[in-house]
Design a protein around this motif. Structure first.
Motif, PDB file in Angstrom:
ATOM      1  N   GLY A 144      26.994  31.856  82.438  1.00  0.00           N
ATOM      2  CA  GLY A 144      25.923  32.000  82.161  1.00  0.00           C
ATOM      3  C   GLY A 144      24.935  31.216  81.733  1.00  0.00           C
ATOM      4  N   ALA A 145      24.853  30.565  80.728  1.00  0.00           N
ATOM      5  CA  ALA A 145      23.648  30.005  79.971  1.00  0.00           C
ATOM      6  C   ALA A 145      24.115  28.531  80.871  1.00  0.00           C
ATOM      7  CB  ALA A 145      24.654  29.548  78.384  1.00  0.00           C
ATOM      8  N   GLU A 190      24.104  28.915  83.776  1.00  0.00           N
ATOM      9  CA  GLU A 190      23.550  28.630  84.916  1.00  0.00           C
ATOM     10  C   GLU A 190      21.854  29.148  84.256  1.00  0.00           C
ATOM     11  OE1 GLU A 190      25.137  32.292  86.962  1.00  0.00           O
ATOM     12  OE2 GLU A 190      23.528  32.603  88.142  1.00  0.00           O
ATOM     13  N   ARG A 191      21.663  29.654  82.990  1.00  0.00           N
ATOM     14  CA  ARG A 191      19.950  29.260  82.769  1.00  0.00           C
ATOM     15  C   ARG A 191      19.680  28.147  83.121  1.00  0.00           C
ATOM     16  NH1 ARG A 191      19.906  35.068  81.261  1.00  0.00           N
ATOM     17  NH2 ARG A 191      21.332  36.139  80.737  1.00  0.00           N
ATOM     18  N   ALA A 207      15.770  28.119  78.353  1.00  0.00           N
ATOM     19  CA  ALA A 207      15.761  27.337  78.830  1.00  0.00           C
ATOM     20  C   ALA A 207      13.975  27.086  79.782  1.00  0.00           C
ATOM     21  CB  ALA A 207      16.574  27.865  80.217  1.00  0.00           C
ATOM     22  N   GLU A 208      13.629  28.882  79.737  1.00  0.00           N
ATOM     23  CA  GLU A 208      12.324  27.983  79.905  1.00  0.00           C
ATOM     24  C   GLU A 208      11.601  27.400  79.487  1.00  0.00           C
ATOM     25  OE1 GLU A 208      10.470  30.257  82.208  1.00  0.00           O
ATOM     26  OE2 GLU A 208      12.633  31.250  82.625  1.00  0.00           O
ATOM     27  N   ARG A 251      18.930  26.911  86.628  1.00  0.00           N
ATOM     28  CA  ARG A 251      18.114  27.870  87.108  1.00  0.00           C
ATOM     29  C   ARG A 251      16.125  27.273  87.216  1.00  0.00           C
ATOM     30  NH1 ARG A 251      19.173  33.932  88.662  1.00  0.00           N
ATOM     31  NH2 ARG A 251      20.605  33.899  89.381  1.00  0.00           N
ATOM     32  N   GLN A 280      17.950  32.325  77.332  1.00  0.00           N
ATOM     33  CA  GLN A 280      16.831  32.245  78.449  1.00  0.00           C
ATOM     34  C   GLN A 280      15.156  31.313  77.895  1.00  0.00           C
ATOM     35  OE1 GLN A 280      17.127  32.959  81.854  1.00  0.00           O
ATOM     36  NE2 GLN A 280      15.304  32.472  81.924  1.00  0.00           N
ATOM     37  N   PRO A 321      21.866  35.929  75.059  1.00  0.00           N
ATOM     38  CA  PRO A 321      21.289  35.524  76.748  1.00  0.00           C
ATOM     39  C   PRO A 321      19.635  35.583  76.730  1.00  0.00           C
ATOM     40  CG  PRO A 321      22.780  36.720  76.840  1.00  0.00           C
ATOM     41  CD  PRO A 321      22.824  37.155  75.615  1.00  0.00           C
TER      42      PRO A 321
END
Ligand code: PEP
Ligand code: MN
Length: 245
Positions: free
Chosen positions: A133-134, A136-137, A108-109, A140, A105, A101
């Motif tokens: 979860g991946a 969703e990151r 993703a950023e 988001r 994250q 994660p």
């Protein structure tokens, strides 16, 4: 050709300029995206780790000349920045990265507001929460075009494939994310070209496309030699998909 299935193909790893261009030229008429791994997150540091940044000008050249997008794997934010610097707008997250994660994250950023599109491979272990979860990151941070690639799960069980084909978990994923397209990677699931034709023919109904490893001379490949199709084998599989699909 079966136009409702997205086709992505190309070598496991870029090894040199000639291998990259020759593989591309042999298959470009049959693909929607060309895959070309330049950074390989290998299990052992002794294994071939990819050609790296030096291959990015060739990739940019292919995209410009042939108007076919090239996808690369990214594992660090530096990889994302370099992809963008060379106009690569399609990245994928490898199965060994999806389990982490913190890494996901950061990726993703780094992708936020860049126009980059992402394919997330399922995590190497069969944890559906990490997989979801991946995704969703990336959602988001506002990535619009997210797809997932199914490549099976590592297993201690002795099966005929390199990874276990847990189609039940694909169903569960579909339940979480009915609108995320699922691409199937029979090369990494099977680990051997001899299974690829039948896996493609008997593929799950929720699959929206395929990612194949193709090398112009698989017997000499520096990585994943057993599972890389040669261009002729690849074309036969694609043609069959068109007729039977
Ligand atoms: C790859 O696509 O080259 C790769 C290493 O696959 P995975 O992350 O699914 O093992
Ligand atoms: Mn590979």
């Amino acid at each position: 050709m079966n136009k409702d299935k997205l086709i992505i193909a190309g070598p496991c790893a870029v090894e040199n300029k000639l291998q990259l261009y020759n593989t591309f030229k042999a298959i470009h008429k049959y693909i929607d995206f060309f895959r070309a791994g330049i950074w390989k997150g290998r299990t052992s540091p002794k294994n071939y780790a990819g050609f790296g940044e030096k291959a990015l000008p060739w990739i940019r050249d292919i995209q410009k000349k042939y108007r076919i997008p090239v996808a690369i794997e990214v594992g660090t934010t530096k990889h994302v920045d370099l992809a963008l610097k060379y106009d690569v707008k399609q990245i994928w997250i490898g199965a060994r990265t999806t389990v982490n994660p913190f890494a996901v994250q950061e990726l993703a950023e780094a992708s936020r507001n860049t126009g980059i599109n992402v394919w997330v491979k399922n995590p190497i272990i069969s944890d559906i929460g990490l997989w979801a979860g991946a995704i969703e990151r990336f959602e988001r941070v506002g990535i619009k075009d997210i797809k997932t690639i199914y490549r099976g799960f590592h297993s201690e069980k002795n099966t005929k494939y390199r990874n276990e084909p847990r189609w039940d978990l694909v169903e569960t994923f579909k339940h979480y994310y009915p609108n995320i397209p699922i691409l199937f990677d029979p090369s990494h699931l099977s680990g051997n070209t001899k299974h690829i034709g039948s896996l493609v023919q008997n593929t799950h109904r929720s699959i929206n496309g395929f990612m194949f490893e193709v090398h112009n001379n698989p017997t000499k490949a520096l990585s994943d030699k057993e599972q890389q199709l040669d261009p002729e084998e690849f074309k036969l599989i694609i043609q069959k998909l068109g007729t039977d699909g």
